[in-house]
Design an enzyme around this catalytic site. Structure first.
Site, PDB file in Angstrom:
ATOM      1  N   GLY A 111      -0.734   1.930   9.685  1.00  0.00           N
ATOM      2  CA  GLY A 111      -0.065   1.619  10.939  1.00  0.00           C
ATOM      3  C   GLY A 111      -0.971   1.308  12.119  1.00  0.00           C
ATOM      4  O   GLY A 111      -0.540   1.362  13.260  1.00  0.00           O
ATOM      5  N   MET A 117      -8.157   9.386  -0.141  1.00  0.00           N
ATOM      6  CA  MET A 117      -8.964   9.868   0.992  1.00  0.00           C
ATOM      7  C   MET A 117      -9.384  11.308   0.731  1.00  0.00           C
ATOM      8  O   MET A 117      -8.588  12.111   0.254  1.00  0.00           O
ATOM      9  CB  MET A 117      -8.125   9.817   2.267  1.00  0.00           C
ATOM     10  CG  MET A 117      -7.551   8.437   2.537  1.00  0.00           C
ATOM     11  SD  MET A 117      -6.604   8.458   4.057  1.00  0.00           S
ATOM     12  CE  MET A 117      -6.024   6.762   4.079  1.00  0.00           C
ATOM     13  N   ASP A 131      -7.372  -5.369   4.208  1.00  0.00           N
ATOM     14  CA  ASP A 131      -6.662  -4.087   4.177  1.00  0.00           C
ATOM     15  C   ASP A 131      -6.661  -3.467   5.572  1.00  0.00           C
ATOM     16  O   ASP A 131      -7.721  -3.115   6.098  1.00  0.00           O
ATOM     17  CB  ASP A 131      -7.380  -3.171   3.173  1.00  0.00           C
ATOM     18  CG  ASP A 131      -6.665  -1.841   2.950  1.00  0.00           C
ATOM     19  OD1 ASP A 131      -5.519  -1.692   3.406  1.00  0.00           O
ATOM     20  OD2 ASP A 131      -7.284  -0.962   2.314  1.00  0.00           O
ATOM     21  N   HIS A 174      -1.438  -0.978  -4.177  1.00  0.00           N
ATOM     22  CA  HIS A 174      -2.695  -0.478  -3.601  1.00  0.00           C
ATOM     23  C   HIS A 174      -2.548   1.021  -3.354  1.00  0.00           C
ATOM     24  O   HIS A 174      -1.575   1.464  -2.733  1.00  0.00           O
ATOM     25  CB  HIS A 174      -2.981  -1.222  -2.299  1.00  0.00           C
ATOM     26  CG  HIS A 174      -4.287  -0.863  -1.665  1.00  0.00           C
ATOM     27  ND1 HIS A 174      -5.499  -1.360  -2.101  1.00  0.00           N
ATOM     28  CD2 HIS A 174      -4.569  -0.054  -0.614  1.00  0.00           C
ATOM     29  CE1 HIS A 174      -6.466  -0.871  -1.341  1.00  0.00           C
ATOM     30  NE2 HIS A 174      -5.936  -0.072  -0.427  1.00  0.00           N
ATOM     31  N   MET A 205     -12.182  -4.228   5.090  1.00  0.00           N
ATOM     32  CA  MET A 205     -11.315  -3.371   5.913  1.00  0.00           C
ATOM     33  C   MET A 205     -11.116  -4.047   7.269  1.00  0.00           C
ATOM     34  O   MET A 205     -12.085  -4.406   7.939  1.00  0.00           O
ATOM     35  CB  MET A 205     -11.951  -1.989   6.134  1.00  0.00           C
ATOM     36  CG  MET A 205     -11.921  -1.037   4.953  1.00  0.00           C
ATOM     37  SD  MET A 205     -10.305  -0.637   4.265  1.00  0.00           S
ATOM     38  CE  MET A 205      -9.377  -0.118   5.684  1.00  0.00           C
ATOM     39  N   HIS A 213      -8.307   2.526  -4.124  1.00  0.00           N
ATOM     40  CA  HIS A 213      -9.291   2.385  -3.041  1.00  0.00           C
ATOM     41  C   HIS A 213      -9.841   3.776  -2.711  1.00  0.00           C
ATOM     42  O   HIS A 213      -9.148   4.586  -2.107  1.00  0.00           O
ATOM     43  CB  HIS A 213      -8.574   1.752  -1.839  1.00  0.00           C
ATOM     44  CG  HIS A 213      -9.429   1.576  -0.633  1.00  0.00           C
ATOM     45  ND1 HIS A 213      -8.899   1.230   0.599  1.00  0.00           N
ATOM     46  CD2 HIS A 213     -10.766   1.678  -0.444  1.00  0.00           C
ATOM     47  CE1 HIS A 213      -9.880   1.145   1.478  1.00  0.00           C
ATOM     48  NE2 HIS A 213     -11.015   1.411   0.889  1.00  0.00           N
ATOM     49  N   SER A 236       0.841  -1.200   0.000  1.00  0.00           N
ATOM     50  CA  SER A 236       0.000   0.000   0.000  1.00  0.00           C
ATOM     51  C   SER A 236       0.875   1.248   0.000  1.00  0.00           C
ATOM     52  O   SER A 236       1.671   1.474   0.916  1.00  0.00           O
ATOM     53  CB  SER A 236      -0.923   0.000   1.220  1.00  0.00           C
ATOM     54  OG  SER A 236      -1.637   1.210   1.259  1.00  0.00           O
ATOM     55  N   MET A 240     -11.788   6.065  -0.614  1.00  0.00           N
ATOM     56  CA  MET A 240     -12.442   6.322   0.674  1.00  0.00           C
ATOM     57  C   MET A 240     -13.003   7.737   0.561  1.00  0.00           C
ATOM     58  O   MET A 240     -12.449   8.703   1.096  1.00  0.00           O
ATOM     59  CB  MET A 240     -11.425   6.203   1.810  1.00  0.00           C
ATOM     60  CG  MET A 240     -11.070   4.750   2.113  1.00  0.00           C
ATOM     61  SD  MET A 240      -9.563   4.606   3.063  1.00  0.00           S
ATOM     62  CE  MET A 240      -8.387   4.538   1.724  1.00  0.00           C
ATOM     63  N   ASP A 263      -4.450   4.333  -1.868  1.00  0.00           N
ATOM     64  CA  ASP A 263      -5.554   4.825  -1.034  1.00  0.00           C
ATOM     65  C   ASP A 263      -5.876   6.271  -1.370  1.00  0.00           C
ATOM     66  O   ASP A 263      -5.000   7.137  -1.297  1.00  0.00           O
ATOM     67  CB  ASP A 263      -5.146   4.769   0.441  1.00  0.00           C
ATOM     68  CG  ASP A 263      -5.154   3.361   0.969  1.00  0.00           C
ATOM     69  OD1 ASP A 263      -6.156   2.651   0.749  1.00  0.00           O
ATOM     70  OD2 ASP A 263      -4.163   2.960   1.599  1.00  0.00           O
TER      71      ASP A 263
HETATM   72  C1  DX5 Z   1      -6.168   2.410   5.611  1.00  0.00           C
HETATM   73  C2  DX5 Z   1      -5.800   2.062   4.200  1.00  0.00           C
HETATM   74  C3  DX5 Z   1      -4.783   0.980   4.051  1.00  0.00           C
HETATM   75  C4  DX5 Z   1      -3.445   1.289   4.667  1.00  0.00           C
HETATM   76  C5  DX5 Z   1      -3.000   0.042   5.388  1.00  0.00           C
HETATM   77  O1  DX5 Z   1      -7.168   3.383   5.599  1.00  0.00           O
HETATM   78  O2  DX5 Z   1      -6.942   1.682   3.442  1.00  0.00           O
HETATM   79  O3  DX5 Z   1      -4.607   0.597   2.678  1.00  0.00           O
HETATM   80  O4  DX5 Z   1      -2.448   1.648   3.763  1.00  0.00           O
HETATM   81  O5  DX5 Z   1      -1.837   0.350   6.089  1.00  0.00           O
HETATM   82  P1  DX5 Z   1      -1.182  -0.644   7.135  1.00  0.00           P
HETATM   83  O6  DX5 Z   1      -0.782  -1.873   6.388  1.00  0.00           O
HETATM   84  O7  DX5 Z   1      -0.016   0.141   7.648  1.00  0.00           O
HETATM   85  O8  DX5 Z   1      -2.223  -0.917   8.180  1.00  0.00           O
HETATM   86 ZN    ZN Z   2      -6.761   0.792   1.307  1.00  0.00          ZN
END
Ligand code: DX5
Ligand code: ZN
Length: 226
Positions: free
Chosen positions: A143, A35, A173, A31, A135, A64, A6, A66, A33
């Site tokens: 993290g 946001m 994820d 991947h 999720m 992804h 990611s 969000m 993300d």
């Molecule tokens: C969280 C994201 C994840 C994130 C996961 O909102 O959708 O894709 O990058 O990160 P780790 O693997 O650090 O939990």
């Molecule tokens: Zn994600």
């Protein structure tokens, strides 16, 4: 089995290099993300970044969203080089139209579900999707700690897939490390999205190799298949 680093956990000072590093690691998907500061309390990347990274690697780009209004973002991300676009089931009445729109843009179709949302909500869409993204943390930040209560959701999705003869992938994820990836593989997941655990290593390639080996050995039926 798909291993998907990611980008959220990459070094933002050198994103081009990080994308190339992911490509060279033999991971399957990148991947990405997105946001919007509304659906989740954070901001990340836009279509311009995806367009910039696209020529640097041949990896499959798993975007992804969000975002509260994905309808305004589907075309920009499709045009920028996404291979799959995931939208969230929490968007309710808009979901069917969004899934069709992604398909019409010639992209793979993903549906994501947040931890507090009942898995029953995705049931009506399973025949329309390529990937169900479960999720395993509350979205918005990398993290975080894996939420173990999500394992039965993965098992339920895998059971529906079997019973209905469907072939969508189940991706997980959030908080995916070498141990939780194995737990998810046993529950039926087949795409392992991981930020901190993979990008955080000096050798991303070694981390990808290690995770692939562990989940392959753990997947249901692995013993029988030898
Ligand atoms: C969280 C994201 C994840 C994130 C996961 O909102 O959708 O894709 O990058 O990160 P780790 O693997 O650090 O939990
Ligand atoms: Zn994600």
């Amino acid at each position: 089995m798909i291993i998907a680093p990611s980008l959220l956990a990459a070094d933002y000072g050198r994103l081009a290099r990080e994308a190339k590093r992911a490509g060279a690691s033999r991971a399957d998907w990148l991947h990405i993300d997105i946001m919007d500061g509304h659906f989740v309390p954070n901001l990340s990347f836009g279509p311009a970044l995806v367009r910039t990274l696209r020529p640097l690697t041949r990896m499959f780009f798993d975007v992804h969203l969000m975002c509260s209004k994905p309808e305004i973002l589907l075309e920009p991300f499709a045009g920028a080089g996404a291979d799959q676009i995931n939208i969230h089931v929490e968007l309710g009445e808009h979901v069917t139209a969004l899934l069709w729109k992604i398909r019409a843009l010639g992209k793979k179709v993903g549906l994501a579900i947040n931890p507090p949302t009942s898995i029953g909500l995705v049931q009506p869409y399973l025949h329309l999707i390529d990937t169900l993204l479960v999720m395993t943390v509350n979205p918005g930040f990398g993290g975080q700690e894996f939420i173990h209560e999500m394992l039965p959701k993965i098992q339920q999705a895998a059971a529906w897939r079997r019973e209905r003869g469907l072939s969508f992938r189940i991706s997980v994820d959030g908080g995916i490390n070498f141990q939780t990836a194995v737990d998810c593989a046993r529950a039926g997941a087949d795409v392992f999205i991981s930020g901190t655990t993979l990008f955080g290593r000096r050798s991303l390639a070694a981390a990808v190799r290690k995770m692939r080996k562990l989940v392959q050995a753990a997947r249901p039926g692995a013993e029988r298949a030898g």
